[in-house]
Design an enzyme around this catalytic site. Structure first.
Site, PDB file in Angstrom:
ATOM      1  N   TYR A 118       0.847  -1.197   0.000  1.00  0.00           N
ATOM      2  CA  TYR A 118       0.000   0.000   0.000  1.00  0.00           C
ATOM      3  C   TYR A 118       0.876   1.237   0.000  1.00  0.00           C
ATOM      4  O   TYR A 118       1.838   1.313   0.753  1.00  0.00           O
ATOM      5  CB  TYR A 118      -0.907   0.019   1.234  1.00  0.00           C
ATOM      6  CG  TYR A 118      -2.360  -0.035   0.830  1.00  0.00           C
ATOM      7  CD1 TYR A 118      -2.936   1.034   0.154  1.00  0.00           C
ATOM      8  CD2 TYR A 118      -3.134  -1.160   1.080  1.00  0.00           C
ATOM      9  CE1 TYR A 118      -4.262   0.973  -0.258  1.00  0.00           C
ATOM     10  CE2 TYR A 118      -4.456  -1.220   0.669  1.00  0.00           C
ATOM     11  CZ  TYR A 118      -5.017  -0.142   0.003  1.00  0.00           C
ATOM     12  OH  TYR A 118      -6.316  -0.198  -0.410  1.00  0.00           O
TER      13      TYR A 118
ATOM     14  N   GLU B 239      -0.531   4.803  -0.357  1.00  0.00           N
ATOM     15  CA  GLU B 239      -1.367   6.009  -0.516  1.00  0.00           C
ATOM     16  C   GLU B 239      -0.524   7.261  -0.336  1.00  0.00           C
ATOM     17  O   GLU B 239       0.252   7.364   0.610  1.00  0.00           O
ATOM     18  CB  GLU B 239      -2.492   5.997   0.518  1.00  0.00           C
ATOM     19  CG  GLU B 239      -3.650   5.116   0.101  1.00  0.00           C
ATOM     20  CD  GLU B 239      -4.881   5.317   0.984  1.00  0.00           C
ATOM     21  OE1 GLU B 239      -4.827   6.137   1.921  1.00  0.00           O
ATOM     22  OE2 GLU B 239      -5.888   4.643   0.713  1.00  0.00           O
TER      23      GLU B 239
ATOM     24  N   ASP C 164      -6.110  13.856 -25.038  1.00  0.00           N
ATOM     25  CA  ASP C 164      -6.135  12.445 -24.637  1.00  0.00           C
ATOM     26  C   ASP C 164      -5.466  11.619 -25.733  1.00  0.00           C
ATOM     27  O   ASP C 164      -6.058  11.365 -26.784  1.00  0.00           O
ATOM     28  CB  ASP C 164      -7.598  12.022 -24.435  1.00  0.00           C
ATOM     29  CG  ASP C 164      -7.740  10.547 -24.091  1.00  0.00           C
ATOM     30  OD1 ASP C 164      -6.727   9.820 -24.101  1.00  0.00           O
ATOM     31  OD2 ASP C 164      -8.884  10.119 -23.819  1.00  0.00           O
TER      32      ASP C 164
ATOM     33  N   THR D 138      -3.407   6.254 -21.825  1.00  0.00           N
ATOM     34  CA  THR D 138      -3.292   4.931 -21.231  1.00  0.00           C
ATOM     35  C   THR D 138      -1.826   4.535 -21.363  1.00  0.00           C
ATOM     36  O   THR D 138      -1.060   5.173 -22.088  1.00  0.00           O
ATOM     37  CB  THR D 138      -4.142   3.887 -21.985  1.00  0.00           C
ATOM     38  OG1 THR D 138      -3.650   3.804 -23.324  1.00  0.00           O
ATOM     39  CG2 THR D 138      -5.616   4.253 -22.000  1.00  0.00           C
TER      40      THR D 138
ATOM     41  N   ARG E 197      -1.634  -2.406 -18.160  1.00  0.00           N
ATOM     42  CA  ARG E 197      -2.871  -1.637 -18.190  1.00  0.00           C
ATOM     43  C   ARG E 197      -2.813  -0.538 -17.137  1.00  0.00           C
ATOM     44  O   ARG E 197      -2.629  -0.822 -15.959  1.00  0.00           O
ATOM     45  CB  ARG E 197      -4.067  -2.534 -17.874  1.00  0.00           C
ATOM     46  CG  ARG E 197      -4.164  -3.774 -18.687  1.00  0.00           C
ATOM     47  CD  ARG E 197      -5.572  -4.307 -18.676  1.00  0.00           C
ATOM     48  NE  ARG E 197      -6.383  -3.490 -19.544  1.00  0.00           N
ATOM     49  CZ  ARG E 197      -6.357  -3.573 -20.863  1.00  0.00           C
ATOM     50  NH1 ARG E 197      -5.596  -4.438 -21.465  1.00  0.00           N
ATOM     51  NH2 ARG E 197      -7.115  -2.783 -21.592  1.00  0.00           N
TER      52      ARG E 197
HETATM   53  C1  LIG Z   1      -8.736   3.491 -24.368  1.00  0.00           C
HETATM   54  C2  LIG Z   1      -9.075   4.913 -24.182  1.00  0.00           C
HETATM   55  C3  LIG Z   1      -9.315   5.460 -22.906  1.00  0.00           C
HETATM   56  C4  LIG Z   1      -9.591   4.632 -21.688  1.00  0.00           C
HETATM   57  O1  LIG Z   1      -8.713   3.756 -21.246  1.00  0.00           O
HETATM   58  P1  LIG Z   1      -9.080   2.634 -20.158  1.00  0.00           P
HETATM   59  O2  LIG Z   1      -7.723   2.301 -19.636  1.00  0.00           O
HETATM   60  O3  LIG Z   1      -9.753   1.542 -20.907  1.00  0.00           O
HETATM   61  O4  LIG Z   1      -9.953   3.241 -19.118  1.00  0.00           O
HETATM   62  C5  LIG Z   1      -9.469   6.832 -22.802  1.00  0.00           C
HETATM   63  N1  LIG Z   1      -9.420   7.618 -23.870  1.00  0.00           N
HETATM   64  C6  LIG Z   1      -9.233   7.128 -25.110  1.00  0.00           C
HETATM   65  C7  LIG Z   1      -9.192   8.075 -26.262  1.00  0.00           C
HETATM   66  C8  LIG Z   1      -9.072   5.763 -25.305  1.00  0.00           C
HETATM   67  O5  LIG Z   1      -8.922   5.299 -26.549  1.00  0.00           O
END
Ligand SMILES: *Cc1c(COP(=O)(O)O)cnc(C)c1O
Length: 427
Positions: A52, A54, A198, A224, A233
């Site tokens: 842990y 945090e 993103d 990600t 992941r």
């Molecule tokens: C895959 C993806 C996410 C989310 O990722 P997770 O790890 O599955 O929650 C967010 N934004 C975009 C553009 C994605 O393609």
């Protein structure tokens, strides 16, 4: 590595063996999937799962952080280095949580966000109606131009001027072209909005400098760690120094408790791998492979959204072939070619049975496949589309797929990676 499992949980052991065989005996074309290295897998399956932690390095709520602090600092430094960012937070459990943290860091509930609509290639967390993000925030959605399949930046600017969002989100889940993050940044500035970029899908291409980085043009960048970046992941946030505190607070204690230290450790390993000439070569090949696959599909008469690709993914519009996306995806899966059905812009069909198929090259490229194999894969897809109800043909192609896979072992599945591996050595 599995011997204890074999002994103590034979049921799960057997299932993992089956999944491993599936992963090596199929062509995995889902653009968000990849194969991690043995080193990443080892870090992920390490004793760090027992800890842990945090808080942040030097400011934890539990003792015993002699090692975790060093690991997290390494991960953070590596992230800052390869993305050339002022600040990095490597604790997000996933890309979705990273996005919500970015909102929580700079917005109040009820503020307006503006992102790409899901059926046009956006992500759930960009304000789609089924997502919490559209309930907590007032969501305005932009679309791609139905004619070109590309962003019409003037239209996006008009929409921004009309709705004056507090945050504009650039980035996508199913967009095959390079995104101009500088324009998105300028649009955001012109309406006084924050710019969240993103890059979940393309972060590996950004690190390798194949696509222009959004870091100079965005207040916050989310990604990600498991797509083209080829780590475990997880999620990650990068931001300008002025937002560092807000971002860290939004992730913990705002949204999460203890970080998954085994994942965070594996992220550190993946970031180190991404900082090598081998990784740059890999990322370049991902794009070359996608172009080769796209060109061959076009030759076979497939319609591609936007006419081709600049990145790792291809969106096939199957309307001209008169085969629905789900039906083709299911037939391909029977031949051990794993894809996902997807909406195309202005899809006349419903989202659970759409007109498109989304494919990508990150995983097959990690196995060492190049342009000749892409042409072969396009041939498989074409034959299956032409023989969608012919089980004999589909079965025959399944055998050819297995044969192709046998020449390209999965690097991460071996303690000593095979010769043609692009990970941990090889060419
Ligand atoms: C895959 C993806 C996410 C989310 O990722 P997770 O790890 O599955 O929650 C967010 N934004 C975009 C553009 C994605 O393609």
């Amino acid at each position: 590595m599995l011997s204890a499992l074999e002994q103590y949980d034979p049921q799960i052991y057997e299932l993992l063996k089956q999944e491993k065989a599936r992963q090596s005996g199929s062509l995995r074309l889902i653009p968000s999937e990849n194969y991690v290295s043995r080193a990443v897998m080892q870090a992920c399956g390490s004793c760090l799962t027992n800890k842990y932690a945090e808080g942040y390095p030097g400011k934890r709520y539990y003792e015993g952080q002699q090692v975790t602090d060093l690991i997290e600092m390494l991960a953070t430094e590596r992230a800052k280095k390869i993305f050339k960012a002022d600040h990095a937070n490597v604790q997000s459990y996933s890309g979705s949580v990273a996005n919500v943290a970015a909102y929580a860091a700079l917005l109040e509930p009820g503020d307006t966000i503006m992102g790409l609509s899901l059926p046009f290639g956006g992500h759930l967390t960009h304000g789609w109606k089924a997502s919490m993000t559209s309930k907590v925030y007032n969501s305005v959605q932009y679309e791609v131009d139905p004619e070109t399949g590309r962003f019409d930046y003037n239209k996006i600017e008009e929409l921004a001027k009309k709705h004056r969002p507090k945050m504009i989100i650039s980035g996508a889940t199913a967009y095959p072209r390079e995104i101009d993050f500088e324009i998105f940044g300028n649009i955001a500035k012109s309406v006084g909005a924050y710019h969240l970029s993103d890059i979940a899908h393309i972060s590996g291409l950004v690190v390798a400098n194949i696509h222009k980085s959004p870091v100079p043009y965005a207040d916050i960048v989310s990604t990600t760690t498991h797509k083209t970046l080829r780590g475990p992941r997880g999620g990650m946030l990068l931001c300008k120094a002025e937002y560092a505190k807000n971002i860290d607070r939004a992730v913990f204690p705002g949204l999460q408790g203890g970080p998954h230290m085994h994942t965070l450790t594996a992220i550190a390993v993946a970031l180190n791998e991404a900082d090598t000439p081998e990784f740059i070569g890999y990322a370049k090949q991902v794009v070359k492979n996608a172009k080769a696959l796209a060109d061959k599909l076009l030759e076979f008469g497939f319609d591609l959204v936007s006419g081709g690709t600049d990145n790792h993914l291809i969106l096939i519009d199957l309307r001209s072939k008169d085969v629905p996306g789900k039906k083709l995806a299911k037939a391909l899966d029977r031949a051990k070619i794993v894809t996902n059905y997807n909406t195309v812009p202005c899809d006349p069909r419903p989202p659970f049975d759409p007109s498109g198929l989304r494919i990508g090259t990150p995983a097959v490229t990690t196995r060492g496949m190049k342009e000749p194999q892409m042409e072969q894969i396009a041939g498989f897809i074409n034959r299956i589309a032409d023989n969608i109800d012919n089980d004999t043909v589909i079965e025959q192609i399944g055998k050819e797929v297995l044969m192709l896979c046998s020449h390209f072992p999965v690097p991460g599945h071996f303690i000593i990676p095979p010769k043609n591996s692009h990970i941990n050595g090889g060419d």
